[in-house]
Write an enzyme that holds these catalytic residues in place. Structure first.
Site, PDB file in Angstrom:
ATOM      1  N   CYS A   1      63.222  70.227  14.083  1.00 34.49           N
ATOM      2  CA  CYS A   1      62.260  70.651  15.109  1.00 34.49           C
ATOM      3  C   CYS A   1      62.922  70.920  16.455  1.00 34.49           C
ATOM      4  O   CYS A   1      62.625  71.926  17.117  1.00 34.49           O
ATOM      5  CB  CYS A   1      61.153  69.610  15.259  1.00 34.49           C
TER       6      CYS A   1
ATOM      7  N   HIS B   1      58.002  68.362  22.023  1.00 34.08           N
ATOM      8  CA  HIS B   1      59.385  68.047  22.387  1.00 34.08           C
ATOM      9  C   HIS B   1      59.777  68.867  23.613  1.00 34.08           C
ATOM     10  O   HIS B   1      59.469  70.061  23.700  1.00 34.08           O
ATOM     11  CB  HIS B   1      60.344  68.402  21.247  1.00 34.08           C
TER      12      HIS B   1
END
Length: 348
Positions: free
Chosen positions: A131, A244
């Protein structure tokens, strides 16, 4: 997209990423004739909802892939290692979200905005990158094409959802416990995550980098197809549920001004430039939560070197960082007529 309809399986359909995959397949109206949700024996018999209809989850077995054209895997590395080869043997193309196949030379590691051409030579298994790597390379690629990146220094600020539902629950529980003056229960991470930052994601390697940090190093080189790009990473877990964030410092061969970089990124696929310091405009985890794009802001020149830029990059780690990227790969496979297994025994 091709009008051909295919039979699609989602492996790990009851997990957080599996459910997000199903949601995105529905949002994007992916053209399949049948959807087959697969999960462990513990989850088999439950049902998932798709376009208002309930579909019973089947148990994942070695013979589950007969008649299935495409399988989206999000059930962990050991599951992928065991079952993906059986899927390929049955003539099914696999898009795998785990780390199991990412560095296997037989498997392309793909971000559709960055290296879709890598899909052409797949042998049945396509790997979905980490990710944190996905959002970084989406931001790096247009700048690399324009000015050739020599070096990347990245620090990540990663949400607990990257660890899974247990970590989401633990952060929620710890916050409640601490507000009630109770000692926090610590089970998922080595230390409490509530009101804290942990400079460790995954295990430490012999070089004292974590496995997560080395994933970013190795995967970036493979995706960008340039062994000369140097990457160094520090990955930190922060008390955020979704999204994130990354601080990027890049050095290029050719000088790029911040204005030029901003213009290049504004035209790049999959990116939203969210950058106006005078108005306190910059992307945050809450900006990206639930969104498909990679958000880029705080674009500025590094005044310590001749050809340097700093950027702040944010994305929803469950969507673009996992489920959406996998579905985008599937869409590209269908569009380019690449849902074929050339050698069913390639991974057996």
């Amino acid at each position: 997209m091709s009008e051909k309809k295919v039979v699609v399986a989602v492996v790990g359909a009851t997990g957080a990423v599996g459910r997000e995959m199903l949601k995105i397949l529905e949002e994007r109206d992916f053209p399949f004739s049948q959807l087959v949700p697969l999960a462990s024996a513990r989850s088999a018999g439950n049902s998932i909802e798709y376009k208002g209809k309930k579909i019973v989850v089947k148990e994942l077995k070695e013979d589950s892939f007969k008649g299935i054209d495409l399988a989206l895997f999000s059930a962990g590395g050991s599951t992928s290692e065991k079952y993906a080869p059986h899927a390929v043997k049955a003539g099914c193309v696999v898009v795998d979200n785990s780390s199991a196949w990412r560095m296997d030379k037989r498997c392309p590691l793909v971000v559709p905005e960055v290296n879709p051409e890598a899909l052409k030579n797949h042998q049945g298994i396509i790997a979905n990158p980490n990710c944190s790597t996905i959002q970084m390379v989406v931001a790096l690629k247009p700048l690399h094409d324009a000015a050739k990146i020599k070096r990347v220094i990245v620090s990540t600020y990663q949400a607990v959802s990257g660890t899974g539902q247990k970590a989401i629950t633990e952060l929620d529980t710890q916050v409640r416990q601490m507000f009630n003056l109770q000692a926090p229960d610590v089970k998922v991470y080595p230390y409490q995550i509530a009101f804290n930052c942990l400079p460790q994601i995954d295990v430490f390697m012999p070089n004292d980098y974590t496995k997560e940090e080395m994933k970013m190093v190795d995967e970036t080189v493979k995706i960008m197809n340039d062994p000369n790009i140097k990457v160094t990473a520090t990955a930190v877990r922060v008390p955020v549920f979704y999204g994130h964030s990354e601080s990027l410092n890049i050095e290029t061969e050719k000088k790029l001004t911040s204005k030029e970089a901003r213009a290049i990124l504004s035209k790049a696929p999959g990116i939203q430039v969210f950058d106006n310091p005078s108005e306190k405009m910059y992307p945050m985890a809450i900006t990206a939560a639930g969104e498909n794009e990679v958000f880029v802001g705080r674009i500025r020149e590094d005044e310590t070197i001749a050809n340097g830029l700093n950027m702040w990059v944010v994305a929803d780690n469950i969507r673009k960082g996992a489920a959406l990227n996998a579905v985008q790969i599937a869409e590209r496979l269908l569009k380019d007529n690449l849902l074929k297994v050339k050698d069913p025994n390639a991974f057996m």
